[in-house]
Structures are given as structure tokens and as C-alpha cells.
Design an enzyme around this catalytic site. Structure first.
Site, PDB file in Angstrom:
ATOM      1  N   ARG A 129      11.836  50.724 128.320  1.00 45.30           N
ATOM      2  CA  ARG A 129      12.950  51.625 127.989  1.00 45.30           C
ATOM      3  C   ARG A 129      12.458  53.069 128.083  1.00 45.30           C
ATOM      4  O   ARG A 129      11.262  53.314 128.206  1.00 45.30           O
ATOM      5  CB  ARG A 129      13.474  51.339 126.592  1.00 45.30           C
ATOM      6  CG  ARG A 129      12.437  51.621 125.519  1.00 45.30           C
ATOM      7  CD  ARG A 129      13.004  51.447 124.115  1.00 45.30           C
ATOM      8  NE  ARG A 129      11.944  51.649 123.135  1.00 45.30           N
ATOM      9  CZ  ARG A 129      12.094  51.455 121.834  1.00 45.30           C
ATOM     10  NH1 ARG A 129      13.247  51.044 121.349  1.00 45.30           N
ATOM     11  NH2 ARG A 129      11.100  51.662 121.011  1.00 45.30           N
TER      12      ARG A 129
ATOM     13  N   ASN B  59      18.020  58.306 121.675  1.00 46.28           N
ATOM     14  CA  ASN B  59      17.330  57.611 120.594  1.00 46.28           C
ATOM     15  C   ASN B  59      15.865  58.020 120.597  1.00 46.28           C
ATOM     16  O   ASN B  59      15.204  57.948 121.627  1.00 46.28           O
ATOM     17  CB  ASN B  59      17.396  56.097 120.770  1.00 46.28           C
ATOM     18  CG  ASN B  59      16.861  55.366 119.552  1.00 46.28           C
ATOM     19  OD1 ASN B  59      17.427  55.477 118.464  1.00 46.28           O
ATOM     20  ND2 ASN B  59      15.764  54.667 119.711  1.00 46.28           N
ATOM     21  N   GLU B  60      15.401  58.478 119.445  1.00 47.35           N
ATOM     22  CA  GLU B  60      13.982  58.859 119.330  1.00 47.35           C
ATOM     23  C   GLU B  60      13.525  59.588 120.594  1.00 47.35           C
ATOM     24  O   GLU B  60      12.591  59.149 121.283  1.00 47.35           O
ATOM     25  CB  GLU B  60      13.102  57.645 119.058  1.00 47.35           C
ATOM     26  CG  GLU B  60      13.296  57.085 117.675  1.00 47.35           C
ATOM     27  CD  GLU B  60      12.230  56.079 117.271  1.00 47.35           C
ATOM     28  OE1 GLU B  60      11.553  55.535 118.164  1.00 47.35           O
ATOM     29  OE2 GLU B  60      12.070  55.844 116.067  1.00 47.35           O
TER      30      GLU B  60
ATOM     31  N   GLU C  46      16.138  54.889 110.502  1.00 56.97           N
ATOM     32  CA  GLU C  46      15.458  53.608 110.720  1.00 56.97           C
ATOM     33  C   GLU C  46      14.250  53.507 109.813  1.00 56.97           C
ATOM     34  O   GLU C  46      13.504  54.467 109.662  1.00 56.97           O
ATOM     35  CB  GLU C  46      14.885  53.510 112.148  1.00 56.97           C
ATOM     36  CG  GLU C  46      15.854  53.411 113.266  1.00 56.97           C
ATOM     37  CD  GLU C  46      15.110  53.309 114.603  1.00 56.97           C
ATOM     38  OE1 GLU C  46      13.924  52.922 114.624  1.00 56.97           O
ATOM     39  OE2 GLU C  46      15.718  53.652 115.620  1.00 56.97           O
TER      40      GLU C  46
ATOM     41  N   TRP D  41       4.714  46.490 116.877  1.00 59.62           N
ATOM     42  CA  TRP D  41       4.001  47.339 117.836  1.00 59.62           C
ATOM     43  C   TRP D  41       2.658  47.849 117.322  1.00 59.62           C
ATOM     44  O   TRP D  41       2.065  48.717 117.940  1.00 59.62           O
ATOM     45  CB  TRP D  41       4.897  48.504 118.272  1.00 59.62           C
ATOM     46  CG  TRP D  41       5.675  49.144 117.164  1.00 59.62           C
ATOM     47  CD1 TRP D  41       6.964  48.859 116.795  1.00 59.62           C
ATOM     48  CD2 TRP D  41       5.230  50.161 116.261  1.00 59.62           C
ATOM     49  NE1 TRP D  41       7.351  49.634 115.726  1.00 59.62           N
ATOM     50  CE2 TRP D  41       6.304  50.443 115.379  1.00 59.62           C
ATOM     51  CE3 TRP D  41       4.035  50.867 116.094  1.00 59.62           C
ATOM     52  CZ2 TRP D  41       6.221  51.394 114.355  1.00 59.62           C
ATOM     53  CZ3 TRP D  41       3.946  51.817 115.087  1.00 59.62           C
ATOM     54  CH2 TRP D  41       5.033  52.061 114.229  1.00 59.62           C
TER      55      TRP D  41
ATOM     56  N   GLU E  48      11.118  42.921 120.945  1.00 62.41           N
ATOM     57  CA  GLU E  48      11.139  43.195 119.503  1.00 62.41           C
ATOM     58  C   GLU E  48      11.516  41.963 118.684  1.00 62.41           C
ATOM     59  O   GLU E  48      11.951  42.078 117.547  1.00 62.41           O
ATOM     60  CB  GLU E  48      12.075  44.379 119.222  1.00 62.41           C
ATOM     61  CG  GLU E  48      11.485  45.651 119.818  1.00 62.41           C
ATOM     62  CD  GLU E  48      12.276  46.916 119.518  1.00 62.41           C
ATOM     63  OE1 GLU E  48      13.508  46.847 119.546  1.00 62.41           O
ATOM     64  OE2 GLU E  48      11.643  47.960 119.284  1.00 62.41           O
ATOM     65  N   LYS E  49      11.307  40.775 119.258  1.00 61.08           N
ATOM     66  CA  LYS E  49      11.747  39.583 118.517  1.00 61.08           C
ATOM     67  C   LYS E  49      10.881  39.310 117.296  1.00 61.08           C
ATOM     68  O   LYS E  49      11.308  38.587 116.402  1.00 61.08           O
ATOM     69  CB  LYS E  49      11.836  38.360 119.430  1.00 61.08           C
ATOM     70  CG  LYS E  49      10.552  37.909 120.082  1.00 61.08           C
ATOM     71  CD  LYS E  49      10.856  36.700 120.976  1.00 61.08           C
ATOM     72  CE  LYS E  49       9.656  36.299 121.813  1.00 61.08           C
ATOM     73  NZ  LYS E  49       9.277  37.366 122.784  1.00 61.08           N
TER      74      LYS E  49
ATOM     75  N   HIS F 157       9.951  41.820 115.371  1.00 59.50           N
ATOM     76  CA  HIS F 157      10.221  42.948 114.476  1.00 59.50           C
ATOM     77  C   HIS F 157      11.250  42.507 113.446  1.00 59.50           C
ATOM     78  O   HIS F 157      12.286  41.947 113.791  1.00 59.50           O
ATOM     79  CB  HIS F 157      10.769  44.116 115.299  1.00 59.50           C
ATOM     80  CG  HIS F 157      10.791  45.431 114.576  1.00 59.50           C
ATOM     81  ND1 HIS F 157      11.567  45.668 113.470  1.00 59.50           N
ATOM     82  CD2 HIS F 157      10.122  46.583 114.824  1.00 59.50           C
ATOM     83  CE1 HIS F 157      11.382  46.918 113.065  1.00 59.50           C
ATOM     84  NE2 HIS F 157      10.503  47.489 113.872  1.00 59.50           N
TER      85      HIS F 157
HETATM   86  C1  GLA Z   1      11.923  52.807 117.124  1.00 65.69           C
HETATM   87  C2  GLA Z   1      13.182  52.634 117.932  1.00 65.69           C
HETATM   88  C3  GLA Z   1      13.887  51.350 117.674  1.00 65.69           C
HETATM   89  C4  GLA Z   1      12.901  50.228 117.529  1.00 65.69           C
HETATM   90  C5  GLA Z   1      11.918  50.565 116.451  1.00 65.69           C
HETATM   91  C6  GLA Z   1      10.936  49.469 116.186  1.00 65.69           C
HETATM   92  O1  GLA Z   1      12.118  53.367 115.915  1.00 65.69           O
HETATM   93  O2  GLA Z   1      14.082  53.694 117.740  1.00 65.69           O
HETATM   94  O3  GLA Z   1      14.767  51.116 118.748  1.00 65.69           O
HETATM   95  O4  GLA Z   1      12.233  50.057 118.745  1.00 65.69           O
HETATM   96  O5  GLA Z   1      11.194  51.682 116.877  1.00 65.69           O
HETATM   97  O6  GLA Z   1      10.040  49.791 115.154  1.00 65.69           O
END
Ligand code: GLA
Ligand code: GLA
Length: 696
Positions: free
Chosen positions: A123, A161-162, A319, A327, A367-368, A370
């Protein structure tokens, strides 16, 4: 649009939400069959969820090809959420470009410093400076905003996002062009750039701006000022992207607040959020803990800094994790009580929203493993039970919503430029970690039970009795003047090793360190003497330094040596010094008496959390700062305070895994008192209590 002041005004909650604090998660219904959505909203209602961030990674679903749009599923999700009283922080969905776009336009893909392309398949594979990407992204923003402008579920916009999570440093040709434009705006002429970059060194003099490149991998260390400017530029380039999306949103939906989720956490450093915060209608942040002895202190530090980036106003925790992430090298599950404590620590530091990544733990994809609010195990799980419990506790905190941070008397100064510059290559030591030193001071303050504000440079300092500026490496003359005036006005400044070494161009101050802070501190450092990994220095008060030492000369009679090096080559030399300024230097109303004069303290080695205690005690005593907590719980309990005109809300956070009793008065909003409800507050292991007390 003015920056909104409280959650009550900045988010238009659905009538049925019943909780003025925002509670929820990233919600990715497009990963699940439709029938799961009905269970999702039922469980959201059970947990008290009232907001979700929707469609963050849905570009490929919304726009399956350049000319086609698929809104039906998103209309359905928006309607379903609205019917269930759940507001939507709707993403612009630009975070992850779809395969059709990168196939047609591979020139949007970022390039690393070694010239490798970052291919699609994960991504955020886009160049912040790509005109092609920008055009497609803004087209999407326009389409999403037009479609949902009037939708009753919409409470806020979530840009991308981020920003910069994976793509902050791009060394492509687009980046090179944009870097030159940025440099032209900064320096005007190539001569000014040559001066600022010190290009007389190693035959680097440029004849024209179009000869300049990003600091791509080179035969040896690239020019340090080029590196520092590239960091500044890269932060600015992403901020430009934020602005571009925001402008589309403001044009189409002027009444809907816009945010983007910051990453004030750990070693994530690419974005200078002090310069980003004024760009959003409300600050939001993501935070993930790393295991280790300072894990929770780091959370508190980040939440604290986020609250101060928001100017003390409420902010939005966009978040964090209910349990493990996916990760880190080893992804540990959260300990009992940590989910609630972590959440409430953010609220303690000003968050009016508690959200997680993500609602339902993915069954497929990277992310499964997470955690989510609904784990793989489903509703019948301790994570979901904790999620429901937290939803209830957040309702009890309704009176806190909108309350600002109550300023502390101590500030820890946080400087992105010093962070970036102090850790560049070709330095005395590659072991130095700017944020670790700052966090050590914060932990030492927590251990002393003393509240502090973590504030970015540029924030007003005058209200603080003590300002700690760890590793303030980059000190332009204006900052030196500000700190000198602060101390002259009675403030107590502390700074450390490797401070005041360079100016804003990363040129060394000459004549001895700490450059423009020399007179203020009353010292002169001739030589930096970093330590090898197995080396330490011992001070005459028994504390032990690691990482660093310096050859310090005292140059002013008003300097008192608080600790000396003992043994070794620096034996007998000053290690920790304090210069008294103003009436404090005059005798009677001395620093130790908390008189009206200021002081400037220097610590020339890395002392660690425990080793900082003697110098911190001396500084706090000198400034007349004491803990607000009862003596017996200092260090075991963190205090954070939010306040309105009428009320002060005391958040008491148990820093330990054992129960702690705290004898403090006030109405209990959250928590329990012992002895028939009249005794001390009883904080369970990792527990949090909240009191309402009269504002001073
Ligand atoms: C970031 C992203 C999320 C997700 C989290 C996982 O914060 O914004 O989409 O990937 O990490 O910790
Ligand atoms: C080599 C080079 C010098 C200098 C030194 C630094 O000897 O020839 O220009 O870079 O290294 O140690």
C-alpha cells in the site's frame, strides 16, 4: 474554517449515539460478505461504538477502472451505519492506488535512495510529488465528497491515511524537480544555496539549481545540509498533499471538519507535525506501543505531545490496538487491563475520541494477525468483553468531553529539526537517539510524580517554571535568544550533551559548544567525547553516564558544579552544571530557595531515567516545583489533568501491575474508593481512576 474547540461542536453525533466521547475503529466492510455487516453493527451497538473510519483502503473498490465507479456498496454501508446511530469519519480513500492506475502510470511509484522502484502489492506506493498521482487522487476526493456531502452519517473527513507511513522519502525524478522548486523558494539563488549547504567542501559547488538532486545513495556521506533540507522538503511535500485534498473537501463541504491521522509515536519521525497541526480542523493521532520498560511512558509522552500540538484542545485518537500488532519482530498480546489503561491514558492527555485499528480482525491479508475490536475468536472473547467494558467507562467520562489540557509547570521541549539533524550520519556517534533522551527525562518526571507538558519548539514557554530541552542540537540564534530571555525572566532551563552545536543550516557554531547557549550556561565545551558501547563514565554523586561525555570548562562564576566526572581522563571536570541568573545569582533568594531568579543547567552525559533523579531534584527544588500527588504514590501513579472553567478532571493512571491506593479528594467519575466509599481511591493493577474537582 476556525479550528473547532471541542468534540461537542466538531462532530455532529447521531442522536442515538448516547456517548459524547467518540468510540470506534477503522471499519473495512468491503473485506467481508454483506451478511457480516449486520452482525457488525449489532456488536458495535453492544460495545457503544458511535463512530467508524470508513473506506480508508477502498480506492480499487470505489473506482474499479479509470472510468467506472461503484458506489452501491458504500451507499449501503453509510446507510446501515446511520440507521444504527454510528457516525462516519469518511476517508478520501487515496491511501493505496489501485492496480489499474499503477499499470497505466508506473511513473507514480516511489523510488528509494538506491534507485529501486517500490512496486505495487502492498500500500501507499505513490510519490508525494507526482502530478499524475495528484490528479487522480483529487479526482477521487472530488467524487467521494460530492457523493456523500449531504449524507447524514458523515461527521468528518479523513484525508488519505497516515501520510508518510511508507512513502515519506521518495528520490524519484518528480521528487528531484519538486525539491529544486522548494530550494528556490527557500534560498532564492544558487549562491545562497551554496553558502547554506557549505558546498565549498568536497567540490560540491552548484552552478545552477537544476544540477541539484535529492541525497541519493552516494560514494560517501551526502552533504549534511542537503540531507536536512531533504527531510524538511519531504515533510512539506506530504503536507502539500494534505492541503490539496483538504481544499477540495472545504470547497464541496465547508461545514465538515477535516483531519488526517498523525503518527506521533516511537521512532516515526519523517513528518514535522508541529508544522502540520495548523493545517487540520482537529488533530488526530495513531499510536502503537512497543514492548519494553518505558512502553507506557512512551504512550503517555506521545499522547501528551499530541495534546500540545493541538494547542491543549481536545484531539482524536484515530487508531491504537486492542492487543497485538503484526509489524514488530515479536507481536505481544496486551496484558490484562492494558487495553483500557492505554485508551484512558490518551483521554487523560486530551483525547475526546478512542478509536482502534480495526473493528473486525481481518481473516486475509498482511494484517490478519493484527488485533481488532472483534478478534478472530469473535464476540465470545476477553478482547471483546474489554471493548464493551471500555465503551461503558467512556460513557461515564461524558463530563470530560471538551475539557482542555491543564497546563503543567514543567515543559519538555520537542524539536523535530534537532531530532532529524542530531541523528544524521558522519557524526561523533551513530548511537545517539534523540527521542530516547527526551523520553528518559519524561520518565524521570513521571518517577518524581511531576506533571509535564511535551511541547514543540515555538510553543510559548513563559508559563513554565522549568523547561527541559534534551539534545537541542540545532539552535538558530533566535532560539538561543528565546531561551536566554526565558531564563532572564526567571525560568529554569535544562539542556544536555550535543546541544547548541549547529545552526539552522547544520553549520557548527565556532568558538566552543554549546554555541549560542555558552554564555547562558556559563560553560564552554572544547571536545565531544562519545563513549564506546562498553564504556561508562562515573560521576562523583555515584551516577553513571553512557553514550556520551564532554570536556566541559566552566567560564562563569555564577556556575555551580552539580556533579563532576570521577576517574578516567575527565576526572574532576564538570559533568553537570547550573548557572544562576538574575536574583538567584545574588545570594539570599538563591535558586535553592525557589527565589525569583532563573537558572540554566547542563548535563554532559547520558544519565538514564534513574541517574537523572539528582539533577532533576535540584532543578525542581530550585524552581519551587513539587509533585501534586501524595508522597507515597509518586512514581507509581501518573497524574494528568484536564480542565474546564468550573472543573478539574484528575486522571490517575496506575503505572504498575499491582494495586495502589491514592488518598486524593474529589468526586469519583471513574474508579472506586475503599473503606465504604469514603477512603482512598483504589487503583487496580494498570487501573485508571478519574476525579472531578473544583477548578482552581
Ligand atoms: C497503521 C495504519 C493502519 C494499520 C495499522 C496497523 O496505523 O494506519 O491501516 O495498518 O497501522 O498497526
Ligand atoms: C581520507 C580522505 C580525507 C578525509 C579523511 C577523513 O583520508 O583522503 O579527505 O576524508 O579520510 O578521515
Amino acid at each position: 474554517m476556525p479550528r473547532p474547540d471541542s468534540a461537542r461542536t466538531w462532530l455532529r453525533w447521531p442522536e442515538t449515539a448516547g456517548n459524547p466521547l467518540a468510540y470506534g475503529a477503522d471499519y473495512n466492510p468491503d473485506q467481508w460478505p454483506r451478511e457480516v455487516w449486520d452482525e457488525d453493527v449489532a456488536l458495535m451497538r453492544e460495545a457503544g461504538v458511535n463512530v467508524v473510519s470508513l473506506a480508508i483502503f477502498s480506492w480499487a473498490r470505489i473506482q474499479p477502472s479509470a472510468g467506472t465507479w461503484d458506489w452501491a456498496w458504500l451507499d449501503d454501508a453509510m446507510d446501515l451505519l446511520h440507521r444504527n446511530g454510528i457516525g462516519v469519519d469518511l476517508a478520501t480513500a487515496t491511501a493505496s492506488p489501485p492496480p489499474w492506475l499503477t499499470t497505466a502510470h508506473p511513473e507514480v511509484l516511489p523510488v528509494t535512495r538506491t534507485g529501486e522502484t517500490l512496486w505495487p502489492g502492498a500500500r501507499q506506493h505513490w510519490r508525494p510529488t507526482s502530478p499524475v498521482f495528484r490528479e487522480h487522487a483529487l479526482r477521487l476526493v472530488e467524487a467521494v465528497a460530492t457523493r456523500y456531502a449531504e449524507h447524514p452519517a458523515l461527521v468528518a473527513w479523513h484525508v488519505n491515511n497516515e501520510l508518510g507511513c511508507h512513502n515519506v522519502y521518495d528520490y524519484s525524478d518528480d521528487a528531484a524537480r519538486a525539491f529544486r522548486t522548494w530550494l528556490e523558494a527557500r534560498y532564492g539563488t544558487v549562491d545562497a544555496l551554496n553558502d547554506a549547504w557549505g558546498t565549498a567542501f568536497w567540490s560540491q559547488r552548484y552552478g545552477a539549481l537544476d544540477e541539484v538532486l535529492p541525497p541519493r545513495v552516494a560514494a560517501s556521506h551526502p552533504n549534511p545540509t542537503q540531507q536536512l533540507d531533504f527531510k524538511r522538503f519531504s515533510s512539506d511535500a506530504l503536507r502539500d498533499h494534505l492541503r490539496a485534498e483538504r481544499e477540495v473537501l472545504r470547497r464541496l463541504t465547508p461545514g465538515v471538519p477535516v483531519t488526517t491521522n498523525f503518527m506521533v509515536m516511537g521512532e516515526t519521525r519523517g513528518m514535522n507535525y508541529a508544522e502540520w497541526a495548523p493545517e487540520v480542523d482537529f488533530v488526530s493521532n495513531d499510536h502503537y506501543t512497543h514492548p519494553g520498560p518505558q512502553s507506557h511512558d512512551e504512550l503517555s509522552f506521545s499522547a501528551n505531545l499530541t495534546g500540545n500540538l493541538a494547542g491543549g484542545r481536545p484531539w482524536f485518537l484515530m487508531e491504537h490496538a486492542t492487543s497485538a500488532v503484526n509489524w514488530q519482530p515479536v507481536n505481544v498480546a496486551k496484558k490484562p487491563g492494558a487495553l483500557v489503561r492505554d485508551s484512558l491514558t490518551h483521554v487523560a492527555h486530551g483525547a475526546d475520541a478512542v478509536c482502534f485499528f480495526q473493528w473486525r480482525q481481518s481473516s486475509a491479508g498482511a494484517e490478519k494477525y493484527h488485533s481488532g475490536m472483534v478478534p478472530h475468536a469473535g464476540r465470545d472473547s476477553s478482547v471483546f468483553r474489554e471493548v464493551v467494558r471500555l465503551g461503558g467507562e467512556l460513557r461515564d467520562l461524558a463530563p470530560v468531553v471538551g475539557a482542555h489540557r491543564a497546563p503543567a509547570r514543567v515543559a519538555v521541549l520537542f524539536d523535530w529539526t534537532s531530532w532529524w539533524a542530531s541523528e544524521q550520519d558522519s557524526h561523533p556517534s551513530d548511537r545517539l537517539r534523540y527521542r530516547a533522551e527526551a523520553l528518559d527525562w519524561y520518565s524521570a518526571l513521571l518517577a518524581a510524580g511531576v506533571r509535564a507538558d511535551v511541547v514543540p519548539t515555538g510553543a510559548p514557554l513563559t508559563g513554565y517554571a522549568v523547561v527541559v530541552a534534551p539534545v537541542l542540537h540545532v539552535v538558530p540564534q533566535a532560539l538561543a535568544d528565546e531561551l536566554t530571555a526565558y531564563v532572564a525572566g526567571g525560568g529554569h532551563l535544562v539542556t544536555t550533551y550535543f546541544s547548541g552545536v549547529v545552526d539552522e543550516h547544520d553549520h557548527a557554531w565556532l568558538g566552543g559548544y554549546p554555541g549560542p547557549l555558552r554564555d547562558l550556561l556559563g560553560i564552554r565545551v572544547e571536545e565531544l567525547e562519545p563513549l564506546l558501547d562498553d564504556e561508562t563514565v562515573t560521576l562523583d554523586d555515584g551516577t553513571v553516564g553512557t553514550l556520551w561525555s564532554e570536556r566541559v570548562d566552566v567560564t562563569d562564576d555564577a556556575v555551580e558544579v552539580l556533579a563532576r566526572y570521577a576517574g578516567g581522563d575527565l576526572d574532576g571536570r564538570a559533568a553537570v552544571t547550573r548557572r544562576r541568573v538574575g536574583s538567584a545569582a545574588g545570594g539570599d533568594a538563591g535558586v535553592d530557595g525557589g527565589g525569583s531568579g532563573g537558572s540554566a543547567t547542563y548535563v554532559s552525559t547520558r544519565l538514564g531515567v534513574d541517574g537523572l533523579r539528582p539533577v532533576l531534584t535540584a532543578v525542581l527544588d530550585g524552581a519551587g516545583v513539587t509533585s501534586e500527588l501524595p508522597q507515597e504514590v509518586r512514581g507509581r501513579v501518573e497524574l494528568a489533568v484536564r480542565a474546564t472553567e468550573a472543573d478539574a478532571f484528575w486522571f490517575l493512571v496506575n503505572r504498575t501491575a499491582e494495586a495502589v491506593e491514592v488518598a486524593v479528594d474529589g468526586d469519583v467519575l471513574l474508579g472506586e474508593r475503599g473503606q465504604g466509599a469514603t477512603g482512598p481511591l483504589v487503583l487496580g493493577p494498570r487501573g485508571v481512576a478519574v476525579l472531578r474537582r473544583a477548578a482552581r
